[in-house]
Design a protein around this motif. Structure first.
Motif, short mmCIF file in Angstrom:
data_model
loop_
_atom_site.label_atom_id
_atom_site.label_comp_id
_atom_site.label_asym_id
_atom_site.label_seq_id
_atom_site.Cartn_x
_atom_site.Cartn_y
_atom_site.Cartn_z
N THR A 254 0.81 -1.22 0.00
CA THR A 254 0.00 0.00 0.00
C THR A 254 0.85 1.27 0.00
O THR A 254 0.43 2.30 -0.49
CB THR A 254 -0.93 0.04 1.23
N ARG A 255 2.05 1.19 0.53
CA ARG A 255 2.88 2.41 0.55
C ARG A 255 4.34 2.06 0.65
O ARG A 255 4.73 1.10 1.34
CB ARG A 255 2.49 3.28 1.75
N VAL A 256 5.15 2.79 -0.07
CA VAL A 256 6.60 2.59 0.00
C VAL A 256 7.24 3.88 0.47
O VAL A 256 6.98 4.96 -0.06
CB VAL A 256 7.17 2.20 -1.39
N GLU A 257 8.09 3.75 1.46
CA GLU A 257 8.78 4.93 1.99
C GLU A 257 10.26 4.65 1.90
O GLU A 257 10.73 3.63 2.39
CB GLU A 257 8.35 5.11 3.45
N ARG A 258 11.01 5.54 1.25
CA ARG A 258 12.46 5.31 1.13
C ARG A 258 13.14 5.95 2.33
O ARG A 258 13.11 7.17 2.50
CB ARG A 258 12.95 5.95 -0.16
N LEU A 259 13.77 5.16 3.18
CA LEU A 259 14.39 5.70 4.38
C LEU A 259 15.80 6.20 4.09
O LEU A 259 16.22 7.23 4.59
CB LEU A 259 14.44 4.63 5.48
N ASP A 260 16.56 5.44 3.28
CA ASP A 260 17.82 5.97 2.76
C ASP A 260 18.12 5.24 1.46
O ASP A 260 17.24 4.60 0.90
CB ASP A 260 18.97 5.87 3.81
N ALA A 261 19.35 5.30 0.96
CA ALA A 261 19.65 4.77 -0.37
C ALA A 261 19.28 3.30 -0.52
O ALA A 261 18.84 2.87 -1.58
CB ALA A 261 21.13 4.98 -0.66
N ASN A 262 19.43 2.51 0.54
CA ASN A 262 19.20 1.07 0.41
C ASN A 262 18.01 0.55 1.21
O ASN A 262 17.65 -0.60 1.07
CB ASN A 262 20.43 0.29 0.89
N LEU A 263 17.41 1.38 2.04
CA LEU A 263 16.41 0.88 2.99
C LEU A 263 15.04 1.44 2.62
O LEU A 263 14.86 2.64 2.43
CB LEU A 263 16.81 1.33 4.40
N PHE A 264 14.08 0.53 2.55
CA PHE A 264 12.71 0.94 2.26
C PHE A 264 11.80 0.47 3.37
O PHE A 264 11.99 -0.62 3.91
CB PHE A 264 12.22 0.29 0.96
N ARG A 265 10.78 1.30 3.67
CA ARG A 265 9.76 0.82 4.60
C ARG A 265 8.48 0.63 3.80
O ARG A 265 8.00 1.57 3.16
CB ARG A 265 9.52 1.83 5.73
N LEU A 266 7.94 -0.58 3.85
CA LEU A 266 6.76 -0.89 3.07
C LEU A 266 5.58 -1.14 3.97
O LEU A 266 5.68 -1.88 4.96
CB LEU A 266 6.99 -2.16 2.22
N GLN A 267 4.45 -0.52 3.62
CA GLN A 267 3.23 -0.83 4.35
C GLN A 267 2.44 -1.82 3.52
O GLN A 267 2.21 -1.60 2.32
CB GLN A 267 2.42 0.45 4.57
N LEU A 268 2.03 -2.91 4.18
CA LEU A 268 1.40 -4.00 3.44
C LEU A 268 -0.08 -4.10 3.79
O LEU A 268 -0.48 -3.79 4.91
CB LEU A 268 2.09 -5.33 3.78
N ALA A 269 -0.82 -4.57 2.85
CA ALA A 269 -2.24 -4.84 3.10
C ALA A 269 -2.38 -6.16 3.84
O ALA A 269 -1.40 -6.88 4.05
CB ALA A 269 -2.99 -4.87 1.78
N ALA A 270 -3.61 -6.49 4.18
CA ALA A 270 -3.85 -7.72 4.94
C ALA A 270 -3.45 -8.97 4.16
O ALA A 270 -3.18 -10.02 4.75
CB ALA A 270 -5.32 -7.80 5.34
N SER A 271 -3.38 -8.87 2.85
CA SER A 271 -3.05 -10.05 2.05
C SER A 271 -1.59 -10.49 2.23
O SER A 271 -1.22 -11.58 1.83
CB SER A 271 -3.33 -9.75 0.57
N ASP A 272 -0.77 -9.64 2.84
CA ASP A 272 0.61 -9.97 3.21
C ASP A 272 1.42 -10.54 2.03
O ASP A 272 1.62 -11.76 1.91
CB ASP A 272 0.65 -10.96 4.38
N PRO A 273 1.88 -9.69 1.15
CA PRO A 273 2.61 -10.14 -0.04
C PRO A 273 4.10 -10.33 0.20
O PRO A 273 4.90 -10.18 -0.72
CB PRO A 273 2.37 -8.98 -1.02
#
Lengths: 307, 256
Positions: A254-273
């Protein structure tokens, strides 16, 4: 029995205005016996004002407070017998010894004379201050002073305990001891715990309420919070990262947040991909080196709601 | 509950160096006054004997002693009472008392009694001084009793004023100055106010103003005259300021 009678603390539409400024805006609060409520909020949210109203130190502009069925505004003396309060600055008399101070506390809280010594001894033992009974409070370290503050709140075995930042200024060992103590107290009494340490709330509390600008913006049980939010946010570390849009295209993200060059924070839906994501990382050779659950979900909730 | 607070106040007073300093100085000044007056009396005695109705040793020595004590109280009461509420506010310990299951009236009364006990303890050695003369002369015990009553009522009145002014602020020194100013204002203005009102023909308000004239109420007792109106006025002064202190504390809870 009505709600007011089964609850140890019951507050409805509690409001406090200071001139034109409304510090606390119609909040509701209910606590049953044995529950530990975590009371959170940014500084200036109205937590201390609310706690002052719940303990009878400040009169509300509107609303009612009931302690064990007793109206705090109509019968303050009777209601206050059942409350133990530790304010943000422990109200300690520096010229008294610990024993003298706790004796004063149990006398003021109307503990019957034959039970006083035992009550003081038990409070000291629970707070780990049994060996400093004869020292002047002014000579104790901050950690010990904090413990004396907690001891005066619990000495008379109140039905309701209201603790405003009880672990402030304590070292990690002492913090752990106090957490165990609060968890133990939560068994027989009701506890409202105000703190900034979210991990503490997750560890000790049954329920959590977040205040912001005088209103309650979130109220739920910790169990529900964990069930709802678990696995919804993950951290992805990629050595050869793609554009964030490539990650966003994965179904269930549902959402991708780039924390730095190599690190991403992803928000996932209930379907858990998560499985599909890992497969994609391997297929596209993005160099997956980290896959972890993100920080405490309570922190996410707090940050989202109070900004 | 009231006595618990009173004994806590007393302990707190004895724990402070200020209280002991004040205690010592008051004793010193009173003792000096007593001995000086006694000395004067012994010198003047031959001439006094020739007067038709000479003042006795009690009139000459003890009455001025208590008058000095009354003046000393003017300074002592503000200094001792300044910390009763103001310092609790400053150290943030007042919340300990307001969270406890006791009413504001009990709290105020407890603090008042603690302060009053201390003031009476200060006066006790001074009242014993005249009795040192008991073996060598005949003392006027009625006058001494009247003087003790007068000073007791004065202490109670000043203690109540001190408690009220202390409840207005969080700075003990401001409370001390405020109490001193309030008492001096009462002493200076009430006589003039009473006379002005009487001159206009308003006798009832003039009579009521006497409640706020502590020295005027001490005067008759200082001469040995048990003026019940003066006693009632002194008691009323104490009550008025105690009620004001209670109202102020309650108001702080309402206003935040």
């Amino acid at each position: 029995m009505s709600i007011e009678q089964t609850a140890t603390i019951f507050a409805r539409a509690l409001t406090r205005r200071f001139g034109a400024h409304t510090a606390v805006n119609a909040i509701d609060l209910e606590l049953k016996r044995g529950e530990v409520l975590g009371f959170l909020g940014p500084n200036g949210a109205g937590k201390t004002t609310t706690m002052q109203m719940l303990t009878g130190n400040l009169a509300p502009s509107a609303g009612e407070v009931t302690i064990c069925g007793i109206d705090l505004l109509a019968e303050p003396v009777n209601a206050k017998r059942r409350i133990g309060y530790l304010p943000e600055h422990p109200p300690l008399y520096r010229e008294l010894t610990v024993d003298e101070y706790l004796t004063l506390a149990v006398k003021l809280h109307r503990v019957p004379k034959p039970k006083r010594r035992e009550a003081i001894a038990r409070a000291k033992q629970r707070c780990g201050i049994s060996d400093v009974g004869r020292k002047l409070i002014g000579t104790l370290s901050k950690g010990y002073q904090q413990r004396v503050g907690i001891a005066q709140a619990i000495a008379h075995e109140p039905d309701v305990l209201i603790l405003d930042e009880p672990t402030a200024g304590l070292d990690p060992n002492q913090i752990r001891d106090i957490r165990v103590l609060v968890r133990e107290l939560g068994g027989a009494h009701s506890v409202i715990l105000s703190t900034h340490i979210l991990s503490e709330v997750e560890a000790i509390c049954d329920r959590v309420q977040i205040m912001h600008h005088g209103r309650v913006v979130y109220a739920d049980t910790i169990a529900a919070l964990k069930a709802f939010h678990s696995g919804r946010t993950i951290l992805l570390g990629l050595r050869r990262p793609p554009e964030p849009s490539a990650l966003e295209r994965v179904a269930g993200v549902t959402r991708v947040e780039r924390l730095d060059a190599n690190l991403f924070r992803l928000q996932l839906a209930a379907s858990d991909p998560t499985e599909q994501l890992v497969a994609l990382c391997v297929q596209k050779n993005w160099g997956l080196y980290q896959l972890s659950s993100a920080q405490t979900s309570l922190e996410d909730v707090f940050v989202n709601l109070t900004q | 509950m009231v006595l618990t607070i009173a004994s806590k106040e007393l302990k707190a007073l004895f724990a402070s160096p200020l209280a002991w300093t004040v205690l010592t100085l008051v004793q010193a000044v009173a003792a000096f006054t007593f001995l000086k007056r006694l000395d004067d009396f012994l010198q003047v005695q031959p001439q006094l004997v020739q007067l038709p109705s000479p003042p006795g040793v009690t009139d000459f020595v003890v009455a001025p002693l208590f008058a000095t004590v009354a003046i000393l109280l003017l300074f002592v009461a503000p200094l001792l009472g300044m910390r009763s509420i103001a310092e609790e506010r400053r150290n943030q310990t007042l919340v300990f008392l307001t969270s406890a299951p006791l009413s504001t009236a009990q709290l105020a009364l407890g603090k008042f009694l603690g302060l009053l006990f201390f003031l009476l303890l200060t006066l006790l050695p001074i009242t014993l001084m005249p009795f040192s003369l008991a073996t060598s002369t005949r003392l006027d015990y009625g006058l001494i009793a009247s003087l003790c009553l007068g000073v007791f009522l004065l202490s109670a009145g000043f203690a109540a004023v001190s408690l009220f002014i202390s409840s207005l602020t969080a700075h003990p020194v401001a409370a001390a100055f405020g109490t001193f100013a309030a008492i001096v204002a009462m002493i200076l203005m009430s006589d003039a106010a009473g006379d002005a009102l009487r001159a206009r023909g308003w006798h009832v308000p003039a009579a009521l103003v006497q409640v706020f004239s502590p020295m005027k109420n001490f005067e008759p007792l200082g001469k040995g005259v048990i003026d019940t109106y003066a006693i009632v006025c002194s008691v009323l002064l104490t009550l008025v300021f105690l009620v004001l202190a209670v109202r102020r504390l309650e108001g702080a809870r309402l206003r935040g």
